[in-house]
Design a protein around this motif. Structure first.
Motif, PDB file in Angstrom:
ATOM      1  N   CYS B 139       0.976  -1.232  -0.272  1.00 31.33           N
ATOM      2  CA  CYS B 139      -0.356   0.199   0.552  1.00 31.33           C
ATOM      3  C   CYS B 139       0.794   1.121   0.041  1.00 31.33           C
ATOM      4  N   ILE B 140       1.500   1.153   1.201  1.00 28.44           N
ATOM      5  CA  ILE B 140       2.625   2.542   1.108  1.00 28.44           C
ATOM      6  C   ILE B 140       3.291   2.724  -0.425  1.00 28.44           C
ATOM      7  N   LYS B 141       3.824   1.349  -1.241  1.00 24.66           N
ATOM      8  CA  LYS B 141       4.366   1.825  -2.202  1.00 24.66           C
ATOM      9  C   LYS B 141       3.827   2.286  -3.996  1.00 24.66           C
ATOM     10  N   SER B 142       2.319   1.665  -3.296  1.00 22.72           N
ATOM     11  CA  SER B 142       1.545   2.549  -4.232  1.00 22.72           C
ATOM     12  C   SER B 142       0.823   3.429  -4.428  1.00 22.72           C
ATOM     13  N   GLY B 143       0.641   4.337  -2.720  1.00 22.70           N
ATOM     14  CA  GLY B 143       0.613   5.457  -2.367  1.00 22.70           C
ATOM     15  C   GLY B 143      -0.761   5.526  -2.231  1.00 22.70           C
ATOM     16  N   ASN B 144      -0.950   4.123  -1.582  1.00 26.76           N
ATOM     17  CA  ASN B 144      -2.951   4.257  -1.187  1.00 26.76           C
ATOM     18  C   ASN B 144      -2.353   4.183   0.449  1.00 26.76           C
ATOM     19  N   SER B 178      -1.010   6.425   7.323  1.00 29.00           N
ATOM     20  CA  SER B 178      -0.796   6.299   6.230  1.00 29.00           C
ATOM     21  C   SER B 178      -0.795   4.395   6.679  1.00 29.00           C
ATOM     22  N   VAL B 179      -0.361   3.768   7.671  1.00 26.72           N
ATOM     23  CA  VAL B 179      -0.604   2.434   8.119  1.00 26.72           C
ATOM     24  C   VAL B 179      -1.374   2.407   9.280  1.00 26.72           C
ATOM     25  N   GLN B 180      -2.484   2.099   9.043  1.00 29.01           N
ATOM     26  CA  GLN B 180      -3.687   2.142  11.166  1.00 29.01           C
ATOM     27  C   GLN B 180      -3.670   0.739  10.798  1.00 29.01           C
ATOM     28  N   LEU B 181      -3.467   0.178  12.272  1.00 28.10           N
ATOM     29  CA  LEU B 181      -4.095  -1.162  12.645  1.00 28.10           C
ATOM     30  C   LEU B 181      -4.956  -1.359  13.070  1.00 28.10           C
TER      31      LEU B 181
END
Lengths: 423, 423
Positions: B139-144, B178-181
């Motif tokens: 997801c980070i790599k693809s900008g999501n 950007s990343v939420q658990l």
């Protein structure tokens, strides 16, 4: 009700069977069918006009709104352009079998992504009868069976077009059920069809918001949505030498389709404050001269006092009429923010001579089509070279913007080894 | 309940904000974050093993089935391979900004299809903790921006991995959200999240069939499904000289993952009748020697009497265990028909020296991956060179088969003119 269930099942089963055969048809056969359709549409234009006249007369007798009657109407020119679209699709390269990507892995495995048809498409549309031919042609070319459900106002026109299609595909040797037009206007059929996940692979509703919302709510099959176009043009501060272009593009974007009743017409024009002082009044004058009502925010009204005051509701409204909202913004960022917040992510454009501003606008505006120094009216499958379009997807998954034949394909991974086993 | 609604809203709003910033981040920043994650996963392997040990102990105390405990377990080797996957994704070319297609139209308009991120992804997964790192990295790599909701059995492991990710993305300068658990295991949160169509663009459930069905039923957001793998191998009549390969591939496809409990393990082997007489018993012997139970149809049992009789239910069953169904078919067509009817369109393979048979099988089997003379176990993002995978899509729309970073992008049409207006 039981009859409808049987009918829905039969439509789906026949489509599935046809799809399996269509998926492996040579392009020569599919293209021949399309050429026959184009030839017959031209040869039988008189009969089509007659059938259409019955629909138009009924619509007029029922006092259907003028723009809706206009959409329903076939003319010799519209029939020619429908035939031309089908012929163009015939001559395109077959998307089925195209290799999207292929490469060798370090262990010698060869990996290929190859395009193949999706299977069975269920397509809902409203009054424009040419969509019957466009959708059938795009589905045949891409190897998909299609179930067509047009608007009931266009039933005679659609039936006449579908009859030509059926005859042509039979003559070319395609399965008869490759294209099926739903024979009932009973709305109770719709939710039944939308639950047949085993027989239908994709649903595409094209039409008003309420039709689409109803389909999304009922469907257990994936849906590609074609929502509204609240389109914008942003007039940047850098417009030296393109002042007349700005005026022409704004006028074209609002008025080139009769009554502005089309999804890619511009609904709101944002002016950078430095452009506003130079050009806002001229753009509004040119629009007003074409009968367009101007609704403006406070700042814009100081420059064009004849405007109607805009309310906050205006910014989210797709008028589909000769009305345009006008607003002054302080920066490119404010324009992007406004469009991403109030727009519908359909088509939005910038008018500017500044390369960096255009590039930033293109990257940051979250829209299916971004126009740089061009009218929003170009957002269209034909204009993009797709021959015709199944619609303009406002979804982000699968296909976005105008959809052509290749957008009706999926792919499979084909992996070739020499007895490879995984360690 | 109100608390859950607020929490769901907050997750979505923060993800949306992060996504807008991530979408225009340079790859150097995104890749630096990923390299930091890889470095920290390696440096803090001890702490990860400790956190994982708490999950494993709880699972064992609760008598969780052995294969599930196995999936939950982290080992130094699994941590290294997780870090390696993240590092590999870091070094891939950024999918965002890639031009898929660009061309000039006859009127001089330039039309470009350019990749861009989808936006906000909601990802459900079950017990494998490495998926936390894989999904975040893709997801980070693809900008999501991504909202991760892992299985509750893996909560300690996932939290430990997510902490490393948060620290790394903060250090690299990416938005924290950007990343939420998801911090609660309350299931009531799920339907609330699945209705936030304004804040979430895509839902990906990866796990058991019931999880996926529940998500599909509740979601108004588009869902990419990762259903079961009822995978087949077809042993063609043309096997001269590859008899040993056939045996090896069948054994590998069934037994190379512990207990056969993986979606790309073969579940059923079809033998052309001419191959059956030569090889069916040998393949069954080799499988039985590895502890695999053989369930065979009547014809197959005449050649391998030790087999358990198969029932009609067997052909649609994904065993996820050391069991295999064996059946004799009379032709390539019958094999294709059987696979398309009873399979799950995941991964199916042919073993044959005959070029035409392989090509026909590849074209006509309606599966996301088709293996030609290779084990079904290769159907995997890592094996296809994607670095890792978000899962294996059994859908036909958008992405099919193993999903990598590029599959988390959409595109926009960028149309450039010089004041073009539509005629």
């Amino acid at each position: 009700m039981e009859d409808l269930k049987d009918y829905a099942r039969q439509l789906g089963l026949e489509a599935r069977r046809a799809a399996r055969r269509l998926a492996v048809m040579q392009d020569s056969v599919k293209s021949e069918a399309l050429r026959q359709i184009a030839t017959s549409l031209r040869a039988e234009a008189e009969a089509l006009l007659e059938a259409n006249q019955r629909d138009v007369a009924t619509a007029e007798a029922a006092n259907l709104a003028a723009p809706l009657v206009e959409r329903l109407r076939l003319t010799p020119r519209r029939i020619e352009s429908m035939a031309e679209g089908v012929a163009q699709i015939a001559s395109q390269i077959d998307p089925v079998g195209q290799t999207i990507q292929a490469y060798n892995r370090p262990n010698g495995l060869r990996v290929e992504k190859r395009r193949c048809p999706i299977g069975v498409v269920l397509f809902f549309y409203e009054s424009r009868p040419n969509v019957t031919a466009d959708a059938a042609a795009l589905c045949i070319k891409s190897g998909n069976a299609v179930i067509l459900r047009g608007g009931k106002e266009a039933m005679h026109s659609n039936t006449a077009i579908a009859t030509i299609i059926s005859r042509s595909i039979a003559a070319a040797g395609l399965p008869a059920a490759s294209v099926q037009l739903v024979q009932t206007t009973d709305r109770a059929l719709v939710p039944i069809l939308l639950k047949q996940r085993d027989l239908i692979d994709l649903v595409i509703p094209r039409g008003g918001k309420s039709l689409i919302e109803a389909v999304v709510a009922e469907s257990t099959i994936p849906v590609l949505k074609h929502f509204d176009g609240n389109c914008h043009l942003y007039v940047d501060q850098h417009i030296d030498g393109i002042e007349q272009q700005v005026i022409d593009v704004c006028v074209n974007a609002k008025t080139s389709y009769p009554g502005g009743a089309v999804c890619n017409a511009v609904e709101h024009i944002l002016f950078h404050e430095r452009a506003a002082s130079r050009l806002l009044a001229k753009v509004c004058d040119a629009l007003a001269a074409r009968g367009v009502q101007i609704r403006a925010d406070e700042l814009a009204r100081t420059l064009y006092p004849a405007a109607v005051p805009a309310t906050s509701e205006d910014w989210t409204t797709e008028y589909l009429a000769l009305i345009v909202g006008v607003k002054v913004v302080r920066s490119l960022e404010e324009a992007i923010q406004h469009i991403n917040t109030f727009g519908s992510h359909h088509t939005d454009g910038i008018l500017s001579t500044d390369r960096a501003a255009c590039e930033r606008f293109a990257n940051e505006v979250d829209s299916s089509s971004v126009m740089i120094n061009a009218s929003t009216r170009f957002a269209d499958g034909g204009e993009y070279g797709l021959g015709a379009e199944l619609g303009i997807s406002t979804d982000k998954l699968h296909a976005r913007g105008p959809m052509g034949a290749a957008d009706l394909t999926t792919y499979k991974w084909i992996v070739s080894g020499q007895g490879h086993v995984r360690g």
